[in-house]
Design a protein around this motif. Structure first.
Motif, mmCIF file in Angstrom:
data_model
loop_
_atom_site.group_PDB
_atom_site.id
_atom_site.type_symbol
_atom_site.label_atom_id
_atom_site.label_comp_id
_atom_site.label_asym_id
_atom_site.label_seq_id
_atom_site.Cartn_x
_atom_site.Cartn_y
_atom_site.Cartn_z
ATOM 1 N N ALA A 1 41.434 57.830 30.906
ATOM 2 C CA ALA A 1 41.284 57.476 32.175
ATOM 3 C C ALA A 1 40.731 55.945 32.611
ATOM 4 O O ALA A 1 41.075 55.269 33.470
ATOM 5 C CB ALA A 1 40.294 58.389 32.870
ATOM 6 N N PHE A 2 39.687 55.485 31.688
ATOM 7 C CA PHE A 2 39.291 54.399 31.594
ATOM 8 C C PHE A 2 40.385 52.991 31.613
ATOM 9 O O PHE A 2 40.414 52.075 32.127
ATOM 10 C CB PHE A 2 38.226 54.039 30.567
ATOM 11 N N SER A 3 41.401 53.677 30.972
ATOM 12 C CA SER A 3 42.596 52.511 30.582
ATOM 13 C C SER A 3 43.341 52.182 31.911
ATOM 14 O O SER A 3 43.749 51.267 32.179
ATOM 15 C CB SER A 3 43.700 53.195 29.596
ATOM 16 N N PHE A 4 43.273 53.270 32.811
ATOM 17 C CA PHE A 4 43.714 52.952 34.089
ATOM 18 C C PHE A 4 43.280 52.113 34.942
ATOM 19 O O PHE A 4 43.563 51.082 35.787
ATOM 20 C CB PHE A 4 44.166 54.095 34.779
ATOM 21 N N ILE A 5 41.594 52.404 34.834
ATOM 22 C CA ILE A 5 40.645 51.416 35.640
ATOM 23 C C ILE A 5 40.897 49.865 35.078
ATOM 24 O O ILE A 5 40.937 48.875 35.928
ATOM 25 C CB ILE A 5 39.370 51.886 35.470
ATOM 26 N N SER A 6 41.145 49.656 33.745
ATOM 27 C CA SER A 6 41.248 48.640 33.264
ATOM 28 C C SER A 6 42.384 47.646 33.566
ATOM 29 O O SER A 6 42.642 46.496 34.069
ATOM 30 C CB SER A 6 41.250 48.300 31.653
ATOM 31 N N LEU A 7 43.534 48.632 33.828
ATOM 32 C CA LEU A 7 45.215 48.102 34.145
ATOM 33 C C LEU A 7 44.830 47.641 35.609
ATOM 34 O O LEU A 7 45.409 46.506 35.832
ATOM 35 C CB LEU A 7 45.982 49.197 33.882
ATOM 36 N N GLY A 8 44.256 48.314 36.436
ATOM 37 C CA GLY A 8 43.870 48.037 37.517
ATOM 38 C C GLY A 8 43.255 46.727 37.874
ATOM 39 O O GLY A 8 43.594 45.986 38.751
ATOM 40 N N LEU A 9 42.148 46.391 37.318
ATOM 41 C CA LEU A 9 41.641 45.253 37.567
ATOM 42 C C LEU A 9 42.405 44.221 37.112
ATOM 43 O O LEU A 9 42.249 43.035 37.501
ATOM 44 C CB LEU A 9 40.282 45.285 36.888
ATOM 45 N N PHE A 10 42.973 44.295 35.935
ATOM 46 C CA PHE A 10 44.005 43.402 35.444
ATOM 47 C C PHE A 10 44.922 43.000 36.603
ATOM 48 O O PHE A 10 45.289 41.762 36.732
ATOM 49 C CB PHE A 10 44.875 43.698 34.069
ATOM 50 N N LEU A 11 45.505 43.919 37.258
ATOM 51 C CA LEU A 11 46.565 43.408 38.116
ATOM 52 C C LEU A 11 45.909 42.981 39.168
ATOM 53 O O LEU A 11 46.553 42.127 40.133
ATOM 54 C CB LEU A 11 47.281 44.808 38.667
ATOM 55 N N LEU A 12 44.828 43.323 39.734
ATOM 56 C CA LEU A 12 44.151 42.654 40.935
ATOM 57 C C LEU A 12 43.754 41.424 40.722
ATOM 58 O O LEU A 12 43.564 40.612 41.912
ATOM 59 C CB LEU A 12 42.858 43.591 41.086
ATOM 60 N N THR A 13 43.640 40.815 39.497
ATOM 61 C CA THR A 13 43.291 39.715 39.352
ATOM 62 C C THR A 13 44.404 38.607 38.945
ATOM 63 O O THR A 13 44.059 37.241 38.848
ATOM 64 C CB THR A 13 42.054 39.393 38.260
ATOM 65 N N SER A 14 45.429 39.125 39.048
ATOM 66 C CA SER A 14 46.750 38.539 38.630
ATOM 67 C C SER A 14 46.968 37.419 39.737
ATOM 68 O O SER A 14 46.719 37.660 40.744
ATOM 69 C CB SER A 14 48.033 39.522 38.484
ATOM 70 N N LYS A 15 47.755 36.302 39.240
ATOM 71 C CA LYS A 15 48.061 35.354 40.265
ATOM 72 C C LYS A 15 48.989 35.635 41.314
ATOM 73 O O LYS A 15 48.313 35.212 42.505
ATOM 74 C CB LYS A 15 48.805 34.349 39.513
ATOM 75 N N LYS B 1 44.345 37.142 32.032
ATOM 76 C CA LYS B 1 44.489 37.306 30.472
ATOM 77 C C LYS B 1 43.431 38.414 29.707
ATOM 78 O O LYS B 1 43.763 38.827 29.072
ATOM 79 C CB LYS B 1 44.800 36.131 29.530
ATOM 80 N N THR B 2 42.279 37.853 30.051
ATOM 81 C CA THR B 2 41.059 38.351 29.483
ATOM 82 C C THR B 2 41.077 39.889 29.786
ATOM 83 O O THR B 2 40.766 40.816 28.939
ATOM 84 C CB THR B 2 39.772 37.757 30.122
ATOM 85 N N LEU B 3 41.472 40.358 31.008
ATOM 86 C CA LEU B 3 41.365 41.628 31.519
ATOM 87 C C LEU B 3 42.489 42.612 30.928
ATOM 88 O O LEU B 3 42.552 43.613 30.634
ATOM 89 C CB LEU B 3 41.541 41.720 32.861
#
Length: 422
Positions: free
Chosen positions: A87-101, A180-182
């Motif tokens: 479940a945590f992996s989905f949160i990390s993926l979501g934060l990565f997408l939200l901060t994308s250019k 990229k960090t996320l």
């Protein structure tokens, strides 16, 4: 294993797998926390928004804590941990997408913040399960006579991951950028999920499987509040973390007061955890079982003094030193608290006791972040930090006077009782 073997827990293969798993999770989570705080403050330049991050996490973490403890005590721990990581992996993926250019270019700041807060909220819900599951799993991996040593290495690994995560998080903003960090965090979470299955399934030791939620929670809460040593340790740590935490304001100090940028931000964060990991490592050679209560009170008092020193400092190296020493004192107090919990908690109640612990201490991290952000908004960051350190000192004095059981606590006999167990 030798009686005072500082590496006793590390001689257990499955415990080493557990440490690697925990390192990856905390390392990734630490980076994610640092990067999100930096991103939110960069977008808004308002310290209150940093406090809102803590508020969004504490609401589900606090309200779900007791129920999560009941679920943990009723279920097999290895598979439950795997579900939490997935479940945590989905949160990390979501934060990565939200901060994308692409998202940053096309979404408003308000919408991005709403998305971040929503995922942080889900993360808080998830964290209510992580703590009790990990606490219970450790006790099933190592024998009781190794509990103090295992608690030291487990918390040391947690802090080591925090050191590197904070340091890497700050520098990676400069080197790689936020998206990229996320993305890297997401990869590490997936790797930790794979490693989880290297740990064997564990037996469920709770004899009251199927017990009603109401009765289960009542028994767990009653146990904690009837045990003066546990209650005193949790209360002391809760107040210290609530008022003495500075992590939520480090981005403000780095950018506006010390003016050291993202690199300095990473160093400030890392200095706290570095102090903790070094002091924890020393406790493997210098156990805290004798005069335990006095050592706990003393370590948190020193922590409060260091927080005041940091708040008053305008010199970068002095700030680093103050945070380093605060981390060292905090590391000792964490080892002592975890040792008390492991030795004083029955196997069948570990999930619920750990949940109460998360309500006292874990949730106070997030509530403390909100308190720090609000205090900084109303009083200014320097006054807010000094006020928090002062409240910590007053709390230590009050608890030391009002709780003689904690003040005179000595764990020597508790440890000796398990020396001859297999």
């Amino acid at each position: 294993m030798a009686k005072n073997d500082p590496y006793a827990a590390l001689r257990i293969k499955e415990f080493n797998i557990f440490l690697l798993l925990r390192f990856l999770l905390v390392f990734g989570w630490s980076i994610q926390f640092i990067v999100i705080e930096w991103e939110v403050y960069s977008l808004t330049k308002d310290p209150l928004n940093l406090g809102l991050i803590g508020l969004m996490e504490i609401i589900p973490a606090f309200t779900m804590a007791l129920f999560a403890g009941h679920i943990v005590d009723q279920n097999e721990k290895r598979n439950l941990l795997a579900k939490c990581i997935a479940a945590f992996s989905f949160i990390s993926l979501g934060l990565f997408l939200l901060t994308s250019k692409k998202i940053v270019a096309n979404w408003t700041t308000q919408n991005i913040l709403i998305g971040i807060y929503a995922l942080v909220f889900l993360g808080g819900f998830l964290r209510s399960f992580f703590g009790p599951t990990i606490f219970s799993l450790v006790a099933l991996i190592v024998p009781k006579k190794v509990y103090p040593n295992a608690a030291t290495w487990s918390t040391s690994t947690w802090k080591a991951a925090g050191v590197l995560g904070a340091l890497f998080g700050g520098f990676s903003i400069h080197w790689m950028g936020v998206p990229k960090t996320l993305c890297l965090v997401f990869i590490m979470v997936m790797l930790s999920l794979i490693i989880t299955f290297r740990i064997k399934k564990k037996p469920i030791l709770n004899p009251n499987i199927g017990e009603s939620v109401k009765e289960s929670l009542k028994v767990g809460v009653r146990f904690v509040f009837s045990n003066k040593a546990i209650l005193g340790a949790l209360t002391l740590d809760m107040i210290a973390v609530l008022f003495g935490g500075t992590v939520a304001l480090l981005s403000v100090f780095a950018q506006d007061i010390l003016q050291v940028g993202s690199k300095g931000f990473g160093i400030l964060n890392a200095s706290i955890s570095l102090g903790s990991i070094l002091s924890m490592f020393l406790t493997t050679y210098l156990p805290v079982n004798r005069n335990t209560g006095v050592k706990l009170l003393g370590s948190i008092f020193v922590f409060g003094l260091c927080i005041i020193a940091f708040g008053l400092s305008s010199i970068f190296w002095v700030s680093i030193l103050a945070l380093f020493l605060s981390g060292a004192a905090d590391g000792i107090s964490m080892v002592i608290r975890q040792t008390i919990l492991q030795l004083k908690t029955p196997d069948e109640m570990r999930g619920r006791v750990s949940s109460v612990n998360s309500m006292f201490v874990g949730s106070s991290n997030e509530l403390g972040a909100f308190e720090s952000g609000l205090a900084a908004k109303l009083l200014g960051p320097v006054t807010a930090v000094v006020f928090g350190g002062t409240m910590t000192l007053l709390t230590v004095v009050a608890v030391g006077i009002k709780n003689p059981v904690l003040r005179t606590l000595d764990l020597t006999k508790d440890i000796e009782e398990h020396e001859n167990e297999p």
